[in-house]
Write a protein that holds these residues in place. Structure first.
Motif, PDB file in Angstrom:
ATOM      1  N   GLY A  88      -7.648 138.813 -25.628  1.00  0.00           N
ATOM      2  CA  GLY A  88      -8.340 137.492 -26.161  1.00  0.00           C
ATOM      3  C   GLY A  88      -9.855 137.439 -25.582  1.00  0.00           C
ATOM      4  O   GLY A  88     -10.041 138.136 -24.355  1.00  0.00           O
ATOM      5  N   LEU A  89     -10.487 136.260 -26.286  1.00  0.00           N
ATOM      6  CA  LEU A  89     -11.980 136.278 -26.079  1.00  0.00           C
ATOM      7  C   LEU A  89     -12.024 135.332 -24.697  1.00  0.00           C
ATOM      8  O   LEU A  89     -12.598 135.223 -23.472  1.00  0.00           O
ATOM      9  CB  LEU A  89     -13.366 135.975 -26.641  1.00  0.00           C
ATOM     10  CG  LEU A  89     -13.868 136.437 -27.660  1.00  0.00           C
ATOM     11  CD1 LEU A  89     -15.150 136.154 -27.872  1.00  0.00           C
ATOM     12  CD2 LEU A  89     -14.330 137.337 -26.264  1.00  0.00           C
ATOM     13  N   ASP A  90     -10.465 134.315 -24.715  1.00  0.00           N
ATOM     14  CA  ASP A  90     -10.507 133.903 -23.928  1.00  0.00           C
ATOM     15  C   ASP A  90     -10.607 134.252 -22.367  1.00  0.00           C
ATOM     16  O   ASP A  90     -10.647 133.553 -21.492  1.00  0.00           O
ATOM     17  CB  ASP A  90      -8.548 133.111 -24.409  1.00  0.00           C
ATOM     18  CG  ASP A  90      -8.487 132.329 -25.591  1.00  0.00           C
ATOM     19  OD1 ASP A  90      -9.508 131.949 -25.738  1.00  0.00           O
ATOM     20  OD2 ASP A  90      -7.624 131.321 -25.673  1.00  0.00           O
ATOM     21  N   PHE A 114     -17.632 125.359 -28.342  1.00  0.00           N
ATOM     22  CA  PHE A 114     -16.401 125.728 -27.643  1.00  0.00           C
ATOM     23  C   PHE A 114     -16.182 124.989 -26.420  1.00  0.00           C
ATOM     24  O   PHE A 114     -16.839 125.681 -25.517  1.00  0.00           O
ATOM     25  CB  PHE A 114     -16.140 127.151 -28.074  1.00  0.00           C
ATOM     26  CG  PHE A 114     -14.764 127.816 -27.592  1.00  0.00           C
ATOM     27  CD1 PHE A 114     -13.912 127.082 -28.930  1.00  0.00           C
ATOM     28  CD2 PHE A 114     -14.574 128.777 -26.638  1.00  0.00           C
ATOM     29  CE1 PHE A 114     -12.327 128.133 -28.127  1.00  0.00           C
ATOM     30  CE2 PHE A 114     -13.023 129.450 -26.973  1.00  0.00           C
ATOM     31  CZ  PHE A 114     -12.024 129.230 -27.544  1.00  0.00           C
ATOM     32  N   TYR A 117     -16.244 126.536 -22.640  1.00  0.00           N
ATOM     33  CA  TYR A 117     -16.981 126.939 -21.706  1.00  0.00           C
ATOM     34  C   TYR A 117     -17.254 126.298 -20.355  1.00  0.00           C
ATOM     35  O   TYR A 117     -16.829 126.095 -19.347  1.00  0.00           O
ATOM     36  CB  TYR A 117     -17.910 127.507 -22.221  1.00  0.00           C
ATOM     37  CG  TYR A 117     -18.409 128.010 -23.757  1.00  0.00           C
ATOM     38  CD1 TYR A 117     -17.312 129.080 -23.827  1.00  0.00           C
ATOM     39  CD2 TYR A 117     -18.993 127.713 -25.122  1.00  0.00           C
ATOM     40  CE1 TYR A 117     -17.989 129.651 -24.847  1.00  0.00           C
ATOM     41  CE2 TYR A 117     -19.287 128.466 -26.011  1.00  0.00           C
ATOM     42  CZ  TYR A 117     -18.759 129.655 -25.924  1.00  0.00           C
ATOM     43  OH  TYR A 117     -18.835 130.036 -27.055  1.00  0.00           O
ATOM     44  N   CYS A 158     -23.197 129.955 -29.037  1.00  0.00           N
ATOM     45  CA  CYS A 158     -22.136 130.372 -29.379  1.00  0.00           C
ATOM     46  C   CYS A 158     -22.585 130.997 -31.387  1.00  0.00           C
ATOM     47  O   CYS A 158     -23.302 129.316 -31.440  1.00  0.00           O
ATOM     48  CB  CYS A 158     -20.942 129.156 -29.705  1.00  0.00           C
ATOM     49  SG  CYS A 158     -19.466 129.688 -30.771  1.00  0.00           S
ATOM     50  N   ASN A 162     -19.178 127.194 -32.768  1.00  0.00           N
ATOM     51  CA  ASN A 162     -17.846 126.535 -33.032  1.00  0.00           C
ATOM     52  C   ASN A 162     -17.710 125.213 -31.941  1.00  0.00           C
ATOM     53  O   ASN A 162     -18.335 125.009 -31.062  1.00  0.00           O
ATOM     54  CB  ASN A 162     -16.282 127.413 -32.709  1.00  0.00           C
ATOM     55  CG  ASN A 162     -15.145 126.997 -32.678  1.00  0.00           C
ATOM     56  OD1 ASN A 162     -15.461 125.433 -33.066  1.00  0.00           O
ATOM     57  ND2 ASN A 162     -14.216 126.684 -32.426  1.00  0.00           N
ATOM     58  N   ASP A 189     -21.222 134.255 -27.958  1.00  0.00           N
ATOM     59  CA  ASP A 189     -19.929 134.350 -28.454  1.00  0.00           C
ATOM     60  C   ASP A 189     -19.835 134.253 -29.906  1.00  0.00           C
ATOM     61  O   ASP A 189     -20.328 133.845 -30.675  1.00  0.00           O
ATOM     62  CB  ASP A 189     -19.066 132.708 -27.531  1.00  0.00           C
ATOM     63  CG  ASP A 189     -17.871 133.076 -28.242  1.00  0.00           C
ATOM     64  OD1 ASP A 189     -17.483 134.930 -29.133  1.00  0.00           O
ATOM     65  OD2 ASP A 189     -17.029 132.146 -28.065  1.00  0.00           O
ATOM     66  N   ALA A 191     -17.815 135.571 -31.864  1.00  0.00           N
ATOM     67  CA  ALA A 191     -16.023 135.452 -32.304  1.00  0.00           C
ATOM     68  C   ALA A 191     -16.387 135.259 -34.225  1.00  0.00           C
ATOM     69  O   ALA A 191     -15.558 135.895 -34.489  1.00  0.00           O
ATOM     70  CB  ALA A 191     -15.297 134.571 -31.555  1.00  0.00           C
ATOM     71  N   TYR A 192     -17.082 134.242 -34.073  1.00  0.00           N
ATOM     72  CA  TYR A 192     -16.857 134.716 -36.027  1.00  0.00           C
ATOM     73  C   TYR A 192     -18.016 135.493 -36.781  1.00  0.00           C
ATOM     74  O   TYR A 192     -18.001 134.836 -37.559  1.00  0.00           O
ATOM     75  CB  TYR A 192     -17.543 133.637 -36.394  1.00  0.00           C
ATOM     76  CG  TYR A 192     -16.134 132.545 -35.885  1.00  0.00           C
ATOM     77  CD1 TYR A 192     -15.104 131.621 -36.733  1.00  0.00           C
ATOM     78  CD2 TYR A 192     -16.410 131.228 -34.769  1.00  0.00           C
ATOM     79  CE1 TYR A 192     -13.822 131.561 -35.640  1.00  0.00           C
ATOM     80  CE2 TYR A 192     -15.519 130.666 -33.753  1.00  0.00           C
ATOM     81  CZ  TYR A 192     -13.892 130.863 -34.419  1.00  0.00           C
ATOM     82  OH  TYR A 192     -12.175 129.914 -33.999  1.00  0.00           O
ATOM     83  N   THR A 219     -13.722 139.022 -30.695  1.00  0.00           N
ATOM     84  CA  THR A 219     -12.743 139.147 -30.523  1.00  0.00           C
ATOM     85  C   THR A 219     -11.737 139.762 -31.999  1.00  0.00           C
ATOM     86  O   THR A 219     -13.166 139.976 -33.171  1.00  0.00           O
ATOM     87  CB  THR A 219     -12.041 137.672 -30.498  1.00  0.00           C
ATOM     88  OG1 THR A 219     -10.930 137.549 -30.687  1.00  0.00           O
ATOM     89  CG2 THR A 219     -12.616 136.774 -31.960  1.00  0.00           C
ATOM     90  N   SER A 221      -8.815 138.499 -33.104  1.00  0.00           N
ATOM     91  CA  SER A 221      -8.219 137.116 -33.302  1.00  0.00           C
ATOM     92  C   SER A 221      -8.613 136.620 -34.613  1.00  0.00           C
ATOM     93  O   SER A 221      -7.734 136.066 -35.867  1.00  0.00           O
ATOM     94  CB  SER A 221      -8.849 136.227 -32.515  1.00  0.00           C
ATOM     95  OG  SER A 221      -8.078 136.364 -31.832  1.00  0.00           O
ATOM     96  N   LYS A 222     -10.290 136.354 -35.564  1.00  0.00           N
ATOM     97  CA  LYS A 222     -10.128 136.235 -36.570  1.00  0.00           C
ATOM     98  C   LYS A 222     -10.716 136.614 -37.551  1.00  0.00           C
ATOM     99  O   LYS A 222      -9.359 136.541 -38.499  1.00  0.00           O
ATOM    100  CB  LYS A 222     -11.871 134.973 -36.126  1.00  0.00           C
ATOM    101  CG  LYS A 222     -11.444 134.301 -34.625  1.00  0.00           C
ATOM    102  CD  LYS A 222     -11.035 133.043 -35.306  1.00  0.00           C
ATOM    103  CE  LYS A 222     -10.922 132.776 -33.550  1.00  0.00           C
ATOM    104  NZ  LYS A 222     -11.104 131.798 -32.863  1.00  0.00           N
ATOM    105  N   ARG A 230      -3.321 138.884 -28.716  1.00  0.00           N
ATOM    106  CA  ARG A 230      -4.518 138.883 -27.971  1.00  0.00           C
ATOM    107  C   ARG A 230      -5.395 139.437 -27.516  1.00  0.00           C
ATOM    108  O   ARG A 230      -5.077 140.287 -26.355  1.00  0.00           O
ATOM    109  CB  ARG A 230      -3.519 137.859 -26.551  1.00  0.00           C
ATOM    110  CG  ARG A 230      -2.649 137.527 -26.410  1.00  0.00           C
ATOM    111  CD  ARG A 230      -3.410 135.842 -27.544  1.00  0.00           C
ATOM    112  NE  ARG A 230      -4.088 135.385 -27.026  1.00  0.00           N
ATOM    113  CZ  ARG A 230      -5.278 135.057 -27.255  1.00  0.00           C
ATOM    114  NH1 ARG A 230      -5.494 134.965 -28.928  1.00  0.00           N
ATOM    115  NH2 ARG A 230      -6.131 134.255 -26.943  1.00  0.00           N
TER     116      ARG A 230
HETATM  117  C1  LIG Z   1     -11.366 131.767 -31.480  1.00  0.00           C
HETATM  118  C2  LIG Z   1     -12.319 131.456 -30.316  1.00  0.00           C
HETATM  119  C3  LIG Z   1     -12.481 132.469 -29.289  1.00  0.00           C
HETATM  120  C4  LIG Z   1     -11.819 133.286 -28.802  1.00  0.00           C
HETATM  121  O1  LIG Z   1     -10.467 133.355 -29.686  1.00  0.00           O
HETATM  122  P1  LIG Z   1      -9.496 134.581 -28.946  1.00  0.00           P
HETATM  123  O2  LIG Z   1      -8.270 134.697 -29.699  1.00  0.00           O
HETATM  124  O3  LIG Z   1      -8.849 134.342 -27.294  1.00  0.00           O
HETATM  125  O4  LIG Z   1     -10.139 135.964 -28.549  1.00  0.00           O
HETATM  126  C5  LIG Z   1     -13.506 132.881 -28.428  1.00  0.00           C
HETATM  127  N1  LIG Z   1     -14.943 132.043 -28.792  1.00  0.00           N
HETATM  128  C6  LIG Z   1     -14.469 131.184 -29.835  1.00  0.00           C
HETATM  129  C7  LIG Z   1     -16.322 130.148 -30.187  1.00  0.00           C
HETATM  130  C8  LIG Z   1     -13.606 131.070 -30.864  1.00  0.00           C
HETATM  131  O5  LIG Z   1     -13.533 130.360 -31.864  1.00  0.00           O
END
Ligand SMILES: *Cc1c(COP(=O)(O)O)cnc(C)c1O
Length: 359
Positions: A88-90, A114, A117, A158, A162, A189, A191-192, A219, A221-222, A230
């Motif tokens: 995951g990006l986490d 987010f 960070y 970001c 987010n 980041d 992610a979106y 990521t 994930s979205k 993950r």
């Molecule tokens: C959802 C999200 C991530 C992390 O997503 P992972 O499920 O860990 O890949 C990273 N950055 C932002 C801004 C997010 O909203």
């Protein structure tokens, strides 16, 4: 124990949906608080995962994620060795914080953004500097530049952001990067970004090839609907990529996840359908908010950040009617993940009824 860890406020993950549903005595509960993909996952993922050879279970996965690396490199037009995969990006957020931060360093963000960070800055004993967004919730780049000092080792952008959903142009981001010292990392980041109508023009994915101190993160994930598997990645400059590979745990991404991500990547029709449906539903929401005099931020994402008087009470009402929204990000604002058209219609009726009752 590290001093910084002793007083840590942990990231509060979502409660399992079944648990929350049982607690509320609901037969149906739609989670619109975690920006998950409401259209599921490409069916090609299930096919690929089921075809995985379980005889490999006792063997370590390919630590290089070779097949996936080649596919992502080709898709993003970057060199394969610029890519670092993470759980995951986490995990990438944790990894870069661990790599680039020492105690007493500063980390610069535009706020709100987010929360992870800040969490990982804190774990490393670094201090967060937050520059508030402008009145329309766009990034205050001038403010960020003014906040730069030699102690600032990382800046997070970001894009789209987010929880606001707002995005900044590539030109503005590059202009900002040019004002940041080469010794300060700029972490973007994305992610979106798949949800933005002009994603191809918005992405900074080519900038790490141009500026050593720039990192761009994605990521699965979205938009790809793989949150449970993950996996995410970052594109680094050649100057930093090798070091990051050394920091990364050698077998962080398991084989099933690698197979799933590759199948998801190869089904761009699923991603396009997700993005198209999301955009249509996003329009329906903005029209609704306009009609009902509800203030919101411009969104290029799969969620909308909107203001409502006594937002917590509205969220509670919606929760008891089967829809969970994200609360607690800013007083009297809620973040709504854009769901399916059917859920959108039902939810808009609920909000309209709530508003009519209140007035
Ligand atoms: C959802 C999200 C991530 C992390 O997503 P992972 O499920 O860990 O890949 C990273 N950055 C932002 C801004 C997010 O909203």
């Amino acid at each position: 124990m590290k001093e910084s860890v002793r007083k840590l406020q942990p990231y509060v993950p979502e409660k399992p949906l079944a648990t929350l549903k049982a607690e509320l005595g609901l037969t149906r509960l739609v989670r619109l608080s975690a920006n998950e993909n409401p259209y599921g996952t490409s069916p090609k993922v299930a096919t690929a995962v089921k075809a995985w050879d379980f005889n490999n279970s006792n063997r370590y996965p390919d630590g290089e994620a070779t097949a996936l690396r080649q596919a992502v490199a080709q898709q993003q037009a970057v060199a394969p060795d610029q890519i670092v995969f993470s759980v995951g990006l986490d995990e990438m957020i944790a990894m870069v914080s661990r790599t680039f931060l020492s105690a007493r360093d500063r980390v610069l963000v535009s706020a709100p953004t987010f929360s992870e960070y800040a969490l990982h800055a804190e774990i490393e004993g670094a201090k967060l500097l937050a520059v508030p967004t402008l009145a329309n919730d766009q990034v205050d780049f001038k403010g960020l530049v003014s906040a730069l000092t030699p102690a600032v080792k990382m800046v997070w952008l970001c894009n789209p952001n987010n929880p606001t959903g707002t995005s900044e142009s590539l030109a503005q981001i590059e202009q900002f990067i040019q004002q940041v010292p080469a010794t300060t990392m700029v972490l973007i980041d994305e992610a979106y970004i798949d949800f933005a109508m002009n994603a191809a023009a918005l992405t900074a994915i080519q900038l790490p090839s141009k500026y050593d101190n720039v990192v761009v993160m994605r990521t699965f994930s979205k938009a790809y609907g793989l949150a449970n598997f993950r996996i995410g990645y970052a594109v680094f400059s050649k100057a930093y990529a090798a070091t990051m590979q050394a920091v990364r745990l050698p077998y962080n991404v398991n084989s099933i996840t690698q197979v799933a991500a590759l199948a998801a990547l190869q089904d761009q029709a699923f991603v396009r359908a997700t993005v198209t449906k999301n955009a249509a539903e996003r329009e329906a929401w903005l029209t609704f908010f306009d009609q009902h005099g509800i203030r919101y931020d411009q969104s290029d994402a799969n969620f909308i950040f909107f203001a409502y008087p006594d937002a917590a009470a509205l969220a509670e009402y919606l929760l008891h009617h089967g829809y969970s929204l994200r609360t607690g990000l800013r007083a009297d604002w809620l973040r709504l993940t854009i769901g399916t058209a059917a859920d959108g219609q039902a939810l808009r009726s609920l909000i309209a009824a709530y508003q009519a009752n209140a007035s």
